[in-house]
Design an enzyme around this catalytic site. Structure first.
Site, mmCIF file in Angstrom:
data_model
loop_
_atom_site.group_PDB
_atom_site.id
_atom_site.type_symbol
_atom_site.label_atom_id
_atom_site.label_comp_id
_atom_site.label_asym_id
_atom_site.label_seq_id
_atom_site.Cartn_x
_atom_site.Cartn_y
_atom_site.Cartn_z
ATOM 1 C CB THR A 134 35.492 11.308 34.209
ATOM 2 O OG1 THR A 134 34.905 10.400 35.144
ATOM 3 C CG2 THR A 134 34.988 12.705 34.528
ATOM 4 C CG ASP B 72 31.860 14.465 37.400
ATOM 5 O OD1 ASP B 72 31.439 14.736 38.528
ATOM 6 O OD2 ASP B 72 32.712 13.587 37.178
ATOM 7 C CG ASP C 162 31.270 15.221 43.147
ATOM 8 O OD1 ASP C 162 31.014 15.732 44.242
ATOM 9 O OD2 ASP C 162 31.539 14.009 43.016
ATOM 10 N NE ARG D 154 31.441 14.015 46.487
ATOM 11 C CZ ARG D 154 31.025 12.767 46.254
ATOM 12 N NH1 ARG D 154 30.800 11.953 47.278
ATOM 13 N NH2 ARG D 154 30.837 12.332 45.035
ATOM 14 C CD1 TRP E 23 38.374 13.143 43.626
ATOM 15 C CD2 TRP E 23 38.488 14.636 41.975
ATOM 16 N NE1 TRP E 23 38.735 12.464 42.485
ATOM 17 C CE2 TRP E 23 38.807 13.355 41.452
ATOM 18 C CE3 TRP E 23 38.488 15.742 41.119
ATOM 19 C CZ2 TRP E 23 39.135 13.154 40.106
ATOM 20 C CZ3 TRP E 23 38.812 15.546 39.771
ATOM 21 C CH2 TRP E 23 39.129 14.264 39.277
#
Length: 375
Positions: free
Chosen positions: A136, A195, A222, A286, A288
């Protein structure tokens, strides 16, 4: 962010790898004709012959500046307090600003972020030369580690063509990863899918403050995430359609990973969330809790913000992992409006009290750093 499930290909953008194609696929305006032939590619910000300051460098893909790429200019701009003026163009490259280059300022010369685009197409699962994958963090088109960074009127994008790579399950594709303290983005755009904007810090015990004002941020899964203390003021968050999915949720706007010792995570104020997707297709957030910090207690306050119909008003929050339920985190709202903000199940929508809201402000989050006074 870790993928919650294998991500089938998307068809919404029909990503193209060529620069001109990527510009169209991302919904970016084509580079104006004046970018190639105009007499003043750097607008009111000087030129290599008449520099704004001795420390200013000029970047232009057509060869009219000091450098043709952003990374070449960053490499040359050692030390602190350097300014880069970027002429209109599509800069297809990855860029890294290391921690030594503090106090840097990047300016999109046309003062329109659609004209100045920094874009690349790595994903977490993209194979690296020599073996392995990028992950990522490694997927980021632009990485900023230095403190005191400011960007104005620039688009940061990742146009990795997920639709062309159904074999890759690591579909995280970061447009920009920001780790420095006192990082400000004014009138910028952040485009991607999963992301998009990684608002983070250099280390677990470092509380990096970041400020995003009048920005446009687009994605699906996200697409605003990380452990920074970040204020998003008068920003527009846009959720994408997901023709590859048969049912909701299509994705999640915020996924903070705030360290438990940090009293403040993300603050969204006077902003709006709109959607290209069907009504209630998206969750607002949400939590993480990454494997590298299982004590994290994600923090998000959304206040005085318009939530469009794309947000699930009945259940706007969900778990990333059942081991860390969202109800145990620091999620709250205050005086939001719009169809996505209607309170139908009160226990699903924790609200700040008036007293709590008095400290949930940009000044309360950013302390003695006041970037909003220099807009």
């Amino acid at each position: 962010m870790p993928a919650s499930r294998p991500q089938p290909p998307l068809s919404r953008r029909g990503f193209l790898l060529a620069s001109a194609g990527a510009t169209a696929a991302l919904g970016l305006a084509a580079v104006p004709a004046r970018a190639a032939v105009g007499p003043r590619p750097f607008g009111r910000y000087g030129s290599p012959r008449r520099r704004l300051t001795p420390g200013t460098l000029y970047v232009d893909p057509y060869g009219r500046g000091d450098f043709a790429t952003v990374q070449a200019a960053v490499t040359a701009a050692s030390g602190s307090g350097r300014t880069l003026v970027l002429a209109p163009g599509v800069y297809r490259e990855t860029v890294a600003v290391d921690a030594t280059r503090t106090g840097a300022t990047w300016i999109g010369a046309s003062e329109n972020p659609r004209d100045v685009v920094i874009v690349y197409d790595n994903a977490a699962g993209t194979p690296k030369p020599g073996g392995g994958t990028y992950g990522t963090t490694g997927s980021a088109t632009t990485t900023v580690q230095a403190d005191g960074f400011t960007a104005r009127w620039i688009t940061f994008a990742n146009d990795w063509p997920r639709a062309e790579h159904p074999e890759i399950t690591g579909t995280q594709a970061v447009a920009v990863k920001v780790q420095g303290d006192r990082s400000a983005f004014i009138h910028c755009r952040f485009l991607g899918h999963q992301d998009t904007l990684y608002a983070d810090s250099m280390a677990l015990g470092t509380f990096a403050r970041q400020y995003y004002a009048h920005c446009f941020i687009e994605g699906d899964v996200d697409f605003v995430f990380g452990r920074a203390t970040a204020v998003y003021e008068q920003c527009h968050f846009r959720t994408l359609d997901r023709t590859d999915l048969a049912a909701a949720p299509y994705g999640f706007v915020f996924a903070p990973s705030t360290a438990v010792a940090n009293p403040r995570g993300y603050l969204v104020t006077r902003s709006r969330v709109s959607s290209e997707a069907p009504d209630a297709a998206y969750k607002l957030a949400r939590p993480w809790v990454p494997s590298s910090d299982t004590t994290a207690r994600p923090s998000l306050v959304v206040r005085d913000t318009h939530l469009g119909a794309g947000i699930d008003a009945v259940a706007p929050y969900t778990n990333m992992s059942d081991a860390y339920p969202w109800q145990s985190q620091r999620f709250a709202e205050y005086r939001n409006t719009g169809p996505g903000a209607v309170i139908t199940v009160p226990q699903n929508r924790p609200q700040l009290t008036r007293e709590q809201a008095e400290s949930a402000t940009r000044a309360g989050y950013l302390g003695d750093w006041r970037p909003y006074e220099r807009r």
